[in-house]
Design a protein around this motif. Structure first.
Motif, mmCIF file in Angstrom:
data_model
loop_
_atom_site.group_PDB
_atom_site.id
_atom_site.type_symbol
_atom_site.label_atom_id
_atom_site.label_comp_id
_atom_site.label_asym_id
_atom_site.label_seq_id
_atom_site.Cartn_x
_atom_site.Cartn_y
_atom_site.Cartn_z
ATOM 1 N N ILE A 47 68.821 104.696 10.637
ATOM 2 C CA ILE A 47 67.951 105.506 11.499
ATOM 3 C C ILE A 47 68.378 105.346 12.960
ATOM 4 C CG2 ILE A 47 65.600 105.754 12.402
ATOM 5 C CD1 ILE A 47 64.565 105.082 9.600
ATOM 6 N N LEU A 48 68.645 104.118 13.353
ATOM 7 C CA LEU A 48 69.035 103.852 14.744
ATOM 8 C C LEU A 48 70.411 104.421 15.084
ATOM 9 C CD1 LEU A 48 67.836 100.148 15.164
ATOM 10 C CD2 LEU A 48 66.727 102.221 16.014
ATOM 11 N N SER A 49 71.258 104.595 14.079
ATOM 12 C CA SER A 49 72.639 105.003 14.336
ATOM 13 C C SER A 49 72.782 106.486 14.664
ATOM 14 C CB SER A 49 73.523 104.662 13.133
ATOM 15 O OG SER A 49 73.236 105.501 12.024
ATOM 16 N N ALA A 50 71.735 107.273 14.502
ATOM 17 C CA ALA A 50 71.814 108.696 14.819
ATOM 18 C C ALA A 50 72.143 108.871 16.302
ATOM 19 C CB ALA A 50 70.491 109.390 14.486
ATOM 20 N N GLN A 51 73.254 109.559 16.582
ATOM 21 C CA GLN A 51 73.719 109.807 17.954
ATOM 22 C C GLN A 51 73.857 108.515 18.761
ATOM 23 O OE1 GLN A 51 71.986 113.317 19.890
ATOM 24 N NE2 GLN A 51 71.006 113.823 17.959
ATOM 25 N N ARG B 55 76.857 99.611 19.081
ATOM 26 C CA ARG B 55 75.622 99.424 19.841
ATOM 27 C C ARG B 55 74.468 99.059 18.915
ATOM 28 N NH1 ARG B 55 73.796 97.427 23.919
ATOM 29 N NH2 ARG B 55 75.517 98.423 25.050
ATOM 30 N N VAL B 56 74.384 99.722 17.776
ATOM 31 C CA VAL B 56 73.314 99.422 16.822
ATOM 32 C C VAL B 56 73.407 97.974 16.357
ATOM 33 C CG1 VAL B 56 72.393 99.933 14.524
ATOM 34 C CG2 VAL B 56 73.045 101.812 16.056
ATOM 35 N N ASN B 57 74.595 97.520 16.026
ATOM 36 C CA ASN B 57 74.765 96.141 15.555
ATOM 37 C C ASN B 57 74.345 95.124 16.613
ATOM 38 O OD1 ASN B 57 75.722 96.862 13.006
ATOM 39 N ND2 ASN B 57 77.863 96.890 13.657
ATOM 40 N N LYS B 58 74.608 95.416 17.871
ATOM 41 C CA LYS B 58 74.178 94.516 18.942
ATOM 42 C C LYS B 58 72.654 94.464 19.016
ATOM 43 C CE LYS B 58 78.242 94.969 21.953
ATOM 44 N NZ LYS B 58 78.749 95.460 23.269
ATOM 45 N N GLU B 59 72.019 95.623 18.854
ATOM 46 C CA GLU B 59 70.561 95.701 18.972
ATOM 47 C C GLU B 59 69.857 95.076 17.777
ATOM 48 O OE1 GLU B 59 67.681 95.956 21.167
ATOM 49 O OE2 GLU B 59 69.069 97.489 21.900
ATOM 50 N N THR B 60 70.389 95.309 16.589
ATOM 51 C CA THR B 60 69.687 94.845 15.391
ATOM 52 C C THR B 60 69.811 93.346 15.167
ATOM 53 O OG1 THR B 60 71.621 95.454 14.029
ATOM 54 C CG2 THR B 60 69.828 97.063 14.187
ATOM 55 N N ASP C 3 54.722 100.589 21.868
ATOM 56 C CA ASP C 3 55.422 100.275 23.115
ATOM 57 C C ASP C 3 56.324 99.055 22.964
ATOM 58 O OD1 ASP C 3 54.135 102.388 24.253
ATOM 59 O OD2 ASP C 3 52.671 101.192 25.364
ATOM 60 N N GLU C 4 55.869 98.065 22.206
ATOM 61 C CA GLU C 4 56.660 96.850 22.040
ATOM 62 C C GLU C 4 57.915 97.124 21.215
ATOM 63 O OE1 GLU C 4 56.262 92.332 20.144
ATOM 64 O OE2 GLU C 4 54.449 93.514 20.563
ATOM 65 N N LEU C 5 57.757 97.865 20.126
ATOM 66 C CA LEU C 5 58.923 98.172 19.296
ATOM 67 C C LEU C 5 59.909 99.039 20.069
ATOM 68 C CD1 LEU C 5 60.407 97.976 16.634
ATOM 69 C CD2 LEU C 5 59.038 99.905 15.773
ATOM 70 N N ALA C 6 59.395 100.010 20.817
ATOM 71 C CA ALA C 6 60.279 100.859 21.613
ATOM 72 C C ALA C 6 61.051 100.033 22.637
ATOM 73 C CB ALA C 6 59.469 101.953 22.305
ATOM 74 N N GLU C 7 60.382 99.072 23.256
ATOM 75 C CA GLU C 7 61.048 98.215 24.232
ATOM 76 C C GLU C 7 62.143 97.383 23.567
ATOM 77 O OE1 GLU C 7 62.166 96.502 27.749
ATOM 78 O OE2 GLU C 7 60.845 98.223 27.411
ATOM 79 N N ASP C 8 61.900 96.973 22.329
ATOM 80 C CA ASP C 8 62.910 96.210 21.592
ATOM 81 C C ASP C 8 64.150 97.049 21.280
ATOM 82 O OD1 ASP C 8 61.398 93.877 21.541
ATOM 83 O OD2 ASP C 8 60.395 94.424 19.659
ATOM 84 N N LEU C 9 64.005 98.361 21.375
ATOM 85 C CA LEU C 9 65.103 99.276 21.040
ATOM 86 C C LEU C 9 65.655 99.997 22.265
ATOM 87 C CD1 LEU C 9 63.464 101.023 17.924
ATOM 88 C CD2 LEU C 9 65.049 99.090 17.901
ATOM 89 N N ASN C 10 65.335 99.534 23.456
ATOM 90 C CA ASN C 10 65.558 100.352 24.647
ATOM 91 C C ASN C 10 67.019 100.595 25.011
ATOM 92 O OD1 ASN C 10 66.329 97.959 25.848
ATOM 93 N ND2 ASN C 10 64.551 97.806 27.197
ATOM 94 N N ASN D 267 61.559 107.818 20.126
ATOM 95 C CA ASN D 267 61.441 108.580 18.879
ATOM 96 C C ASN D 267 61.783 107.719 17.666
ATOM 97 O OD1 ASN D 267 60.733 110.908 20.240
ATOM 98 N ND2 ASN D 267 62.807 111.735 20.273
ATOM 99 N N LYS D 268 62.827 106.927 17.803
ATOM 100 C CA LYS D 268 63.258 106.102 16.670
ATOM 101 C C LYS D 268 62.241 105.003 16.358
ATOM 102 C CE LYS D 268 68.133 107.183 17.310
ATOM 103 N NZ LYS D 268 69.482 106.720 17.700
ATOM 104 N N ALA D 269 61.587 104.479 17.390
ATOM 105 C CA ALA D 269 60.520 103.501 17.149
ATOM 106 C C ALA D 269 59.390 104.144 16.358
ATOM 107 C CB ALA D 269 60.000 102.948 18.472
ATOM 108 N N THR D 270 59.070 105.390 16.693
ATOM 109 C CA THR D 270 58.022 106.114 15.961
ATOM 110 C C THR D 270 58.431 106.333 14.513
ATOM 111 O OG1 THR D 270 57.316 107.263 17.975
ATOM 112 C CG2 THR D 270 56.681 108.256 15.882
ATOM 113 N N TYR D 271 59.673 106.748 14.300
ATOM 114 C CA TYR D 271 60.167 106.964 12.935
ATOM 115 C C TYR D 271 60.088 105.683 12.110
ATOM 116 C CZ TYR D 271 62.335 111.275 14.765
ATOM 117 O OH TYR D 271 62.569 112.491 15.344
ATOM 118 N N ILE D 272 60.555 104.587 12.699
ATOM 119 C CA ILE D 272 60.603 103.323 11.957
ATOM 120 C C ILE D 272 59.209 102.843 11.594
ATOM 121 C CG2 ILE D 272 61.172 100.863 12.185
ATOM 122 C CD1 ILE D 272 63.645 101.777 13.827
#
Length: 227
Positions: free
Chosen positions: A43-47, A52-57, A76-83, A90-95
């Motif tokens: 999900i995070l890898s879209a565009q 970058r995804v591997n660094k974040e996850t 807000d917390e999950l979105a910040e973790d993915l900033n 959007n991806k925080a909402t999807y997850i």
């Protein structure tokens, strides 16, 4: 300009054979240790790049364990973790939404069918195919990402525009036993040689059978697609 083989089936088979020889260790580059982590990473890898995804996850998967953790996390917390990820809000909402469904409708387990996966928020056929192939060892189709779209159009395997239409056409051309590997081979070749704007046709093992080989200026480098 290369010359395609007589049939698209022959073209597809030759492409697979040559790319397999060129990239013998080709495989998925996202890092994960279970099906939920795989789903979230895709999900995070879209565009967004896999790097970058591997660094974040790396930190994300240490902080959040099962689907309930994501479902109960404040938006807000999950979105910040993915900033550092593209479209992180959007991806925080999807997850969160996908994990709520997994908890409420699938007993906390990532589903194993195309229909159930594509009912999850943020999951289309491409994401579902990746999860099925690498999480459940089920191959129902071909993952069509931007590299697969670009290469298969340049190589003359398809003239379709949408990923879904390209996938249907490729499933008729690529031998079923190669459906999973075909994507990884295209990704590796797309990153190393057949890039979007400056493809290195002089170093391409497919140049002699590629109708878009730029010896005659056939590739529009602005769009990365054949004229």
């Amino acid at each position: 300009m290369g010359t395609p083989l007589e049939s698209r089936e022959d073209q597809a088979e030759t492409i697979v054979e040559r790319l397999e020889e060129e990239y013998p260790d080709s495989t998925i580059s996202l890092r994960y240790s279970n099906r939920l982590e795989l789903l979230i990473a895709v999900i995070l890898s879209a565009q967004c790049t896999d790097e970058r995804v591997n660094k974040e996850t790396k930190g994300l998967f240490e902080k959040y364990d099962g689907p309930a953790d994501y479902a109960n996390a404040p938006q807000d917390e999950l979105a910040e973790d993915l900033n550092s990820i593209t479209y992180y809000n959007n991806k925080a909402t999807y997850i969160r939404s996908a994990c709520e469904t997994i908890v409420e409708e699938h007993d906390g387990e990532v589903p194993d069918t195309m229909d159930e996966l594509t009912e999850l928020s943020g999951v289309g056929r491409k994401t579902a195919n990746v999860v099925l192939q690498h999480g459940h060892d089920v191959v129902e189709g071909i993952v069509v990402d931007t590299h697969v779209q670009r290469l298969t159009r340049r190589l003359g395997l398809t003239e379709k525009e949408s990923p879904e239409a390209i996938e249907r056409e490729l499933m008729d051309l690529v031998p079923e036993g190669y459906w999973q590997q075909f994507t990884h081979l295209c990704i590796d070749h797309g990153r190393a040689v057949c890039t979007a704007r400056n493809p290195d046709c002089s170093e391409c093992v497919l140049a002699d059978i590629c109708p878009s080989e730029k010896g005659d200026g056939e590739i529009d480098l602005a769009s990365g697609e054949p004229w």
